[in-house]
Scaffold this motif. Structure first.
Motif, PDB file in Angstrom:
ATOM      1  N   ILE A   4     -36.531  36.162  27.135  1.00 21.05           N
ATOM      2  CA  ILE A   4     -36.844  37.332  28.050  1.00 21.05           C
ATOM      3  C   ILE A   4     -37.350  38.403  27.209  1.00 21.05           C
ATOM      4  CG2 ILE A   4     -35.790  39.055  29.646  1.00 21.05           C
ATOM      5  CD1 ILE A   4     -36.033  36.029  30.766  1.00 21.05           C
ATOM      6  N   LEU A   7     -41.354  38.088  26.671  1.00 20.12           N
ATOM      7  CA  LEU A   7     -41.908  38.131  27.779  1.00 20.12           C
ATOM      8  C   LEU A   7     -42.261  39.652  27.986  1.00 20.12           C
ATOM      9  CD1 LEU A   7     -40.110  35.814  30.603  1.00 20.12           C
ATOM     10  CD2 LEU A   7     -41.736  35.497  29.048  1.00 20.12           C
ATOM     11  N   PHE A   8     -41.206  40.559  27.547  1.00 21.47           N
ATOM     12  CA  PHE A   8     -41.312  41.789  27.521  1.00 21.47           C
ATOM     13  C   PHE A   8     -42.292  42.139  26.508  1.00 21.47           C
ATOM     14  CE2 PHE A   8     -37.223  42.174  30.302  1.00 21.47           C
ATOM     15  CZ  PHE A   8     -37.859  42.621  31.381  1.00 21.47           C
ATOM     16  N   ILE A  42     -34.834  34.170  33.720  1.00 20.89           N
ATOM     17  CA  ILE A  42     -35.633  34.991  34.324  1.00 20.89           C
ATOM     18  C   ILE A  42     -35.065  35.391  35.480  1.00 20.89           C
ATOM     19  CG2 ILE A  42     -37.944  35.251  35.624  1.00 20.89           C
ATOM     20  CD1 ILE A  42     -39.056  33.446  33.521  1.00 20.89           C
ATOM     21  N   LEU A  46     -34.046  39.316  36.173  1.00 19.86           N
ATOM     22  CA  LEU A  46     -34.968  39.916  37.445  1.00 19.86           C
ATOM     23  C   LEU A  46     -33.889  40.448  38.211  1.00 19.86           C
ATOM     24  CD1 LEU A  46     -37.329  40.434  38.812  1.00 19.86           C
ATOM     25  CD2 LEU A  46     -36.912  38.281  40.167  1.00 19.86           C
ATOM     26  N   GLN A  56     -39.894  47.262  35.105  1.00 18.65           N
ATOM     27  CA  GLN A  56     -40.168  45.981  34.626  1.00 18.65           C
ATOM     28  C   GLN A  56     -40.048  44.758  35.587  1.00 18.65           C
ATOM     29  OE1 GLN A  56     -42.280  45.661  31.908  1.00 18.65           O
ATOM     30  NE2 GLN A  56     -42.211  47.603  31.556  1.00 18.65           N
ATOM     31  N   ARG A  59     -43.000  42.676  36.212  1.00 25.78           N
ATOM     32  CA  ARG A  59     -43.301  41.850  35.373  1.00 25.78           C
ATOM     33  C   ARG A  59     -42.604  40.484  35.396  1.00 25.78           C
ATOM     34  NH1 ARG A  59     -44.211  43.599  29.271  1.00 25.78           N
ATOM     35  NH2 ARG A  59     -45.605  45.012  30.133  1.00 25.78           N
ATOM     36  N   LEU A  60     -41.283  40.423  35.572  1.00 24.05           N
ATOM     37  CA  LEU A  60     -40.586  39.198  35.551  1.00 24.05           C
ATOM     38  C   LEU A  60     -41.036  38.346  36.889  1.00 24.05           C
ATOM     39  CD1 LEU A  60     -36.936  39.790  34.081  1.00 24.05           C
ATOM     40  CD2 LEU A  60     -39.096  38.632  32.957  1.00 24.05           C
ATOM     41  N   THR A  61     -41.097  39.208  37.995  1.00 26.67           N
ATOM     42  CA  THR A  61     -41.570  38.398  39.037  1.00 26.67           C
ATOM     43  C   THR A  61     -42.915  37.595  38.972  1.00 26.67           C
ATOM     44  OG1 THR A  61     -40.518  40.028  40.434  1.00 26.67           O
ATOM     45  CG2 THR A  61     -42.294  38.627  41.708  1.00 26.67           C
ATOM     46  N   TRP A  63     -43.973  36.264  35.900  1.00 22.17           N
ATOM     47  CA  TRP A  63     -43.804  35.467  35.253  1.00 22.17           C
ATOM     48  C   TRP A  63     -42.971  34.246  35.816  1.00 22.17           C
ATOM     49  CZ3 TRP A  63     -44.958  33.843  30.476  1.00 22.17           C
ATOM     50  CH2 TRP A  63     -45.817  34.839  29.709  1.00 22.17           C
TER      51      TRP A  63
END
Length: 99
Positions: A4, A7-8, A42, A46, A56, A59-61, A63
């Motif tokens: 995670i 991903l950021f 995720i 989320l 943010q 952004r996870l959505t 991904w």
């Protein structure tokens, strides 16, 4: 959690190739179990970010959508698996002769 955080670190407008490369890497190292674990991580992150109103979360959505598209493309479910995952109310009755 390391995934995670990784991903950021990607740019806000992550290139599709960068997203695909990470998903391929996870798939090569751990297979479907790794993809399942990444999806679970995720979704948990989320939920926490959306509850806190963090910017943010979008952004996870993205991904999560990319992961779902990857799994649909490279690990399609068989018809039998889709049938078994449906709620019992939607399954057709199987005749006794077919059992």
């Amino acid at each position: 959690m390391k995934r995670i955080q990784r991903l950021f670190r990607t740019p806000p407008q992550a290139l599709p190739a960068a997203m695909l490369n990470l998903l391929i890497e996870v798939d090569n190292r751990e297979g479907r179990a790794g993809l399942d674990r990444l999806e679970r991580e995720i979704k948990e992150a989320l939920a926490r970010l959306q509850a806190a109103g963090h910017p943010q979360a979008a952004r996870l959505t993205l991904w999560l959508k990319a992961l779902e598209a990857y799994r649909r493309t490279y690990h399609p479910r068989s018809r039998w698996t889709r049938f078994l995952r449906r709620p019992r109310a939607f399954r057709r009755a199987v005749p006794a002769s077919a059992r």
